[in-house]
Design a protein around this motif. Structure first.
Motif, PDB file in Angstrom:
ATOM      1  N   THR A   7     -28.401  10.468  10.462  1.00 26.23           N
ATOM      2  CA  THR A   7     -29.819  10.780  10.547  1.00 26.23           C
ATOM      3  C   THR A   7     -30.346  10.204  11.853  1.00 26.23           C
ATOM      4  O   THR A   7     -30.208   9.022  12.120  1.00 26.23           O
ATOM      5  N   MET A   8     -30.933  11.065  12.667  1.00 22.85           N
ATOM      6  CA  MET A   8     -31.419  10.621  13.971  1.00 22.85           C
ATOM      7  C   MET A   8     -32.919  10.876  14.071  1.00 22.85           C
ATOM      8  O   MET A   8     -33.350  11.995  14.374  1.00 22.85           O
ATOM      9  N   PRO A   9     -33.750   9.893  13.775  1.00 19.14           N
ATOM     10  CA  PRO A   9     -35.193  10.085  13.972  1.00 19.14           C
ATOM     11  C   PRO A   9     -35.473  10.451  15.417  1.00 19.14           C
ATOM     12  O   PRO A   9     -34.775   9.996  16.332  1.00 19.14           O
ATOM     13  N   ARG A  10     -36.494  11.265  15.627  1.00 20.91           N
ATOM     14  CA  ARG A  10     -36.810  11.746  16.966  1.00 20.91           C
ATOM     15  C   ARG A  10     -38.174  11.231  17.421  1.00 20.91           C
ATOM     16  O   ARG A  10     -39.003  10.835  16.611  1.00 20.91           O
ATOM     17  N   ILE A  11     -38.378  11.283  18.728  1.00 22.92           N
ATOM     18  CA  ILE A  11     -39.675  10.932  19.276  1.00 22.92           C
ATOM     19  C   ILE A  11     -40.730  11.870  18.681  1.00 22.92           C
ATOM     20  O   ILE A  11     -40.535  13.082  18.639  1.00 22.92           O
ATOM     21  N   ASP A  13     -41.642  11.700  15.496  1.00 22.94           N
ATOM     22  CA  ASP A  13     -41.495  11.642  14.039  1.00 22.94           C
ATOM     23  C   ASP A  13     -42.212  10.412  13.482  1.00 22.94           C
ATOM     24  O   ASP A  13     -42.288   9.376  14.160  1.00 22.94           O
ATOM     25  N   TYR A 114     -32.087   5.180  10.364  1.00 19.59           N
ATOM     26  CA  TYR A 114     -32.545   5.213  11.754  1.00 19.59           C
ATOM     27  C   TYR A 114     -31.447   5.613  12.748  1.00 19.59           C
ATOM     28  O   TYR A 114     -31.640   5.515  13.954  1.00 19.59           O
ATOM     29  N   ILE A 142     -37.319   5.854  22.153  1.00 21.32           N
ATOM     30  CA  ILE A 142     -36.076   5.385  21.542  1.00 21.32           C
ATOM     31  C   ILE A 142     -35.078   5.036  22.634  1.00 21.32           C
ATOM     32  O   ILE A 142     -34.903   5.794  23.586  1.00 21.32           O
TER      33      ILE A 142
END
Length: 217
Positions: A7-11, A13, A114, A142
């Protein structure tokens, strides 16, 4: 395999919420960070040399982050007992106390949430991730570093100031910007705006690239 997916949260989000035990007590992340800038950062393991230099760096700059209304939250895939022992060890050896909370992520749940656990680098240690979260709980920037390269604290501080400055003055910031330098004004969207800009006191590189001084805080 499905369990290897990251899971890669993005700018942009919302910062994923979670509950965890930390060195300052139990934390519900969304409540802890509400209304404040926050830097969430991970390190591979307690009692390791590079991580010790990094955590010490954050601790030594605690006043800077306090002055910029920014909370610090650390994390690694270690138990709360290991965290406390490490905090105590560093304090005894260097006199530096890690006062910010450090998440005990022994089940790797927050690291996976994260994208801090990246199997190509390690399946059991979090990479050196840095998440900048604004007062609305949105991820704004990030950084990811590998296990064997320490972070640059000056860049972390510069990036924080840049984010806060851009928000405050509604501007963009150029390459290598540091406080005191000019900011970039958004390009004109109409001919009238273009003509108005040409008559302004902006530093005009061209009609689409103009810079202006920022008010002194």
């Amino acid at each position: 395999m499905e369990d290897q997916q990251i899971t890669m949260p993005r700018i942009g989000d919302p910062a994923p919420d979670f509950e965890a035990m930390t060195t300052t007590g139990k934390m519900k992340f969304s409540e802890y960070i509400k209304g404040s800038w926050t830097i969430l950062f991970s390190h591979p393991a307690d009692f390791t040399p590079v991580c010790t230099t990094e955590m010490t760096g954050f601790a030594l700059d605690q006043d800077f982050f306090d002055e910029h209304q920014t909370k610090l939250v650390g994390l690694s895939i270690d138990s709360i007992h290991a965290h406390i022992a490490w905090v105590n060890n560093v304090k005894k050896n260097t006199g530096v106390l890690f006062e910010f909370p450090i998440i005990a992520d022994i089940d790797m749940s927050v690291s996976k949430l994260y994208g801090m656990l990246q199997p190509g680098e390690s399946e059991t240690a979090a990479v050196r991730a840095v998440f900048f979260i604004d007062p609305a709980g949105k991820i704004r920037l990030i950084m990811y570093y590998p296990l064997n390269v320490g972070r640059n604290m000056e860049e972390i501080k510069r990036a924080l100031i840049a984010l806060q400055t851009a928000d405050k003055h509604k501007v963009s910031l150029p390459l290598n910007w540091v406080p005191g330098e000019k900011a970039i004004v958004s390009p004109p969207k109409t001919v009238a705006e273009m003509i108005e800009r040409e008559a302004s006191d902006y530093e005009m590189v061209d009609f689409y690239l103009a810079k202006r001084e920022l008010p002194k805080d």
